[in-house]
Design a protein around this motif. Sequence first.
Motif, short mmCIF file in Angstrom:
data_model
loop_
_atom_site.label_atom_id
_atom_site.label_comp_id
_atom_site.label_asym_id
_atom_site.label_seq_id
_atom_site.Cartn_x
_atom_site.Cartn_y
_atom_site.Cartn_z
N ALA A 1 -15.66 -26.72 -40.90
CA ALA A 1 -15.16 -27.24 -42.17
C ALA A 1 -14.44 -26.17 -42.98
CB ALA A 1 -16.32 -27.83 -42.98
N ASP B 1 -17.91 -34.62 -36.08
CA ASP B 1 -19.00 -33.66 -36.22
C ASP B 1 -19.86 -33.94 -37.45
OD1 ASP B 1 -18.67 -32.16 -33.93
OD2 ASP B 1 -17.26 -30.77 -34.85
N ILE B 2 -19.23 -34.35 -38.55
CA ILE B 2 -20.00 -34.71 -39.74
C ILE B 2 -20.87 -35.94 -39.45
CG2 ILE B 2 -19.83 -35.54 -42.12
CD1 ILE B 2 -17.35 -33.82 -42.45
N ASN B 3 -20.30 -36.90 -38.74
CA ASN B 3 -21.07 -38.09 -38.36
C ASN B 3 -22.24 -37.73 -37.45
OD1 ASN B 3 -21.30 -41.18 -38.05
ND2 ASN B 3 -21.07 -40.50 -35.93
N THR C 1 -20.53 -27.05 -37.56
CA THR C 1 -19.82 -27.96 -38.45
C THR C 1 -19.45 -27.29 -39.77
OG1 THR C 1 -21.04 -29.82 -37.48
CG2 THR C 1 -19.92 -30.22 -39.57
N LEU D 1 -13.44 -33.07 -36.96
CA LEU D 1 -14.38 -32.72 -38.02
C LEU D 1 -15.15 -33.95 -38.49
CD1 LEU D 1 -15.57 -30.70 -40.03
CD2 LEU D 1 -13.62 -31.18 -41.54
N LEU E 1 -23.92 -34.94 -37.56
CA LEU E 1 -24.96 -34.36 -38.40
C LEU E 1 -25.81 -35.46 -39.04
CD1 LEU E 1 -23.22 -31.40 -40.26
CD2 LEU E 1 -24.70 -31.31 -38.26
#
Length: 334
Positions: A19, A67-69, A15, A64, A71
Amino acid sequence: MVQYISADKAGLLSTVLEALLYGFSVLMFIATLWILVRGRPWSQVNHRMFVIACLLFALSTIHLGVDINRLVSGFIRFRDITPGGPPAWFANPSDPSFVFKSIVYGFQTALGDGVVIYRCYMVWNSIWVIIFPIILWFGVVGKSATATGGVYACTSPSTDSTGIFAQQVGKWITAFYSTTLACNLTATALLAYRLWTIDRNVRRTRVGRGVTIPILLVVVDAGALYSMTLLSALIGFALGSNGQYVVLDMVTPIISIAFYMVILRIGIAQHSPSRDNTNASTLPRVPFSRPETSGRFGKPMHVHIQVEQVTESRRSAEKGVDEVNLPMQRYQSE
């Protein structure tokens, strides 16, 4: 199976790298839109390339965001309620977030491969040349289900605890990677060969440096960037390493970057002040002189006439170069 990096560490690293690449892609996206619309009324903008650029940006942004969610979910939300903790949660391919990001990746891959095939068709101007790449493209998005089958297998109750490397899931992932890699390599090779033949045909009648080779180089660079990244992901999966997660998440912004860099490179060349001078210098000029006398001093005066000679083969070849320049041109068929 030996794991060289745990799933939670791979998720975090992927991630972060995604980013960073996404940040570069945002800048390139803005520059691409500027190149496409600069100095043109909306009716003359290449709407296809404009829409594709926006779609690639939207898909990479969604990927993206997912992927942040993931994490937040893996390290905070489900950290204490998932047996095995974050490593077990990130290694679970049946999680809805993983399935959704796989679908987004599949759409973006199909779109990126389709653009390469479209460029190849516009340069060759023949449907027969791209038959094999089209077959491979349908292998990625069609009812052969290389991509959708992998997503379905992830949610299937028969998926065992070995995660994404289970035999049922693995066969779909291997087929998807292999098919999209073959599609991209084939279409890029056909496009590069056509550009090379165009440059070879105009080399005899050209004085100075042409524009075909720079276009050829940027097309090859874009194809190589995507292909090498995808090959790395395929190798990582074949070795059973969670490192393939890292490379796979990087592929999404790289697809957008590879698309943007072709348009930007050609656009910069078109708007360069030296472009017109370069094109003018590539046309051979044949001087003719005829002595005349001026009435008063009786000294000969030479009148120079320059005749630009452009052969038919050169016109045809330059037309082919313009076909390469499809992101910047508005075709009559649109």
